[in-house]
Design an enzyme around this catalytic site. Sequence first.
Site, PDB file in Angstrom:
ATOM      1  CD  GLU A 157       0.615  -1.296   8.260  1.00  0.00           C
ATOM      2  OE1 GLU A 157       0.339  -0.581   9.238  1.00  0.00           O
ATOM      3  OE2 GLU A 157       1.041  -0.842   7.186  1.00  0.00           O
ATOM      4  CE  LYS A 183       3.174  -5.887   3.775  1.00  0.00           C
ATOM      5  NZ  LYS A 183       2.739  -4.737   4.587  1.00  0.00           N
ATOM      6  CG  ASP A 202      -0.364  -0.033   2.514  1.00  0.00           C
ATOM      7  OD1 ASP A 202       0.873  -0.208   2.601  1.00  0.00           O
ATOM      8  OD2 ASP A 202      -1.102   0.106   3.511  1.00  0.00           O
ATOM      9  CB  SER A 203       4.582   1.747  -0.122  1.00  0.00           C
ATOM     10  OG  SER A 203       4.784   0.602  -0.939  1.00  0.00           O
ATOM     11  CD  GLU A 252       8.063  -0.247   7.415  1.00  0.00           C
ATOM     12  OE1 GLU A 252       7.064  -0.887   7.049  1.00  0.00           O
ATOM     13  OE2 GLU A 252       8.354   0.890   6.986  1.00  0.00           O
TER      14      GLU A 252
HETATM   15  O1  KIV Z   1       3.526  -1.107   1.596  1.00  0.00           O
HETATM   16  C1  KIV Z   1       4.689  -1.518   1.556  1.00  0.00           C
HETATM   17  O2  KIV Z   1       5.449  -1.266   0.601  1.00  0.00           O
HETATM   18  C2  KIV Z   1       5.176  -2.323   2.658  1.00  0.00           C
HETATM   19  C3  KIV Z   1       6.649  -2.561   2.735  1.00  0.00           C
HETATM   20  C4  KIV Z   1       7.277  -1.356   3.282  1.00  0.00           C
HETATM   21  C5  KIV Z   1       6.970  -3.787   3.493  1.00  0.00           C
HETATM   22  O3  KIV Z   1       4.425  -2.718   3.490  1.00  0.00           O
END
Ligand code: KIV
Length: 286
Positions: free
Chosen positions: A121, A119, A50-51, A188
């Site tokens: 958090e 994924k 989600d980056s 992280e």
């Molecule tokens: O969203 C993302 O790119 C991530 C990475 C920083 C692991 O969660």
Amino acid sequence: MSRHSEAPRRITAPDIRARKGGEPIVCLTAYTAPMAEILDQHCDLLLVGDSLGMVVHGLPSTVGVTMDMMILHGQAVMRAAKKAMVVVDMPFGSYEASPEVAYANAARILKETGAQAVKVEAGVTVAPTVKFLVDRGIPVMSHVGLLPQAVNIDGKFKAKGRDEAERAAILAAARASDEAGAFAIVVEGVDETLAPEITAAVKAPTIGIGASAECDGQVLVVDDMLGLFGWTPKFVRRYANLKDEIDKAAAGYAADVRARRFPAAAETYSLSKARQARVAQRDKRG
Ligand code: KIV
């Protein structure tokens, strides 16, 4: 020969899990088809992180990322990646309310993108959701330590593990997602002494980002490692400086267009002999 035997074998969640303590897992983020095609041959895991909200869409944090954004980019990556396992981030607000809400959204991600896993958090409170998803056939990678979706709690992105209470909470979160069945755990932005402790405490492989080399693998945001931004976090190693390359290329193009050096004859359709002669003459005149 059957249709199935011709496809390259894609890496699976059990393959990644089996790498605990073995050959380091290579992971990068990917958001588009052309980038996924390049990275696929080098990576075990591609994370549609989600980056993308920040690096592709210019948002100030990942909080504004939606399910539709994740699905659109997940589809693009899945069209190009043939070998790497593809994991799609569940965006803020899509899994925290209840395991049932998380299941509906995770199932939608897997159905509409074809990716193999999601994924989340995961603090300790999210562990029951991880279990709920895994028990119902959805592989889950969890993410502990610095949680970018919680940026509004800290007010900024802040490395974690400074005091004993913070260290204990991160270790507990990693243990809880491990026991809940996460096939891998992203760690992280933590103090370098915490990553080996987590890696030793869990059965799932750990994948570090700003967490030291003492993990079972590493992940970076691809735009950071390619130098697409002027600023990069301390933990990033830049393997290219594409921002400068793009800047130079755009300046060269702009200068050529303004001086009428682009397009030249070779870059023009020459559909008749007379026109070919006119273009050649124009190019000669400069
Ligand atoms: O969203 C993302 O790119 C991530 C990475 C920083 C692991 O969660």
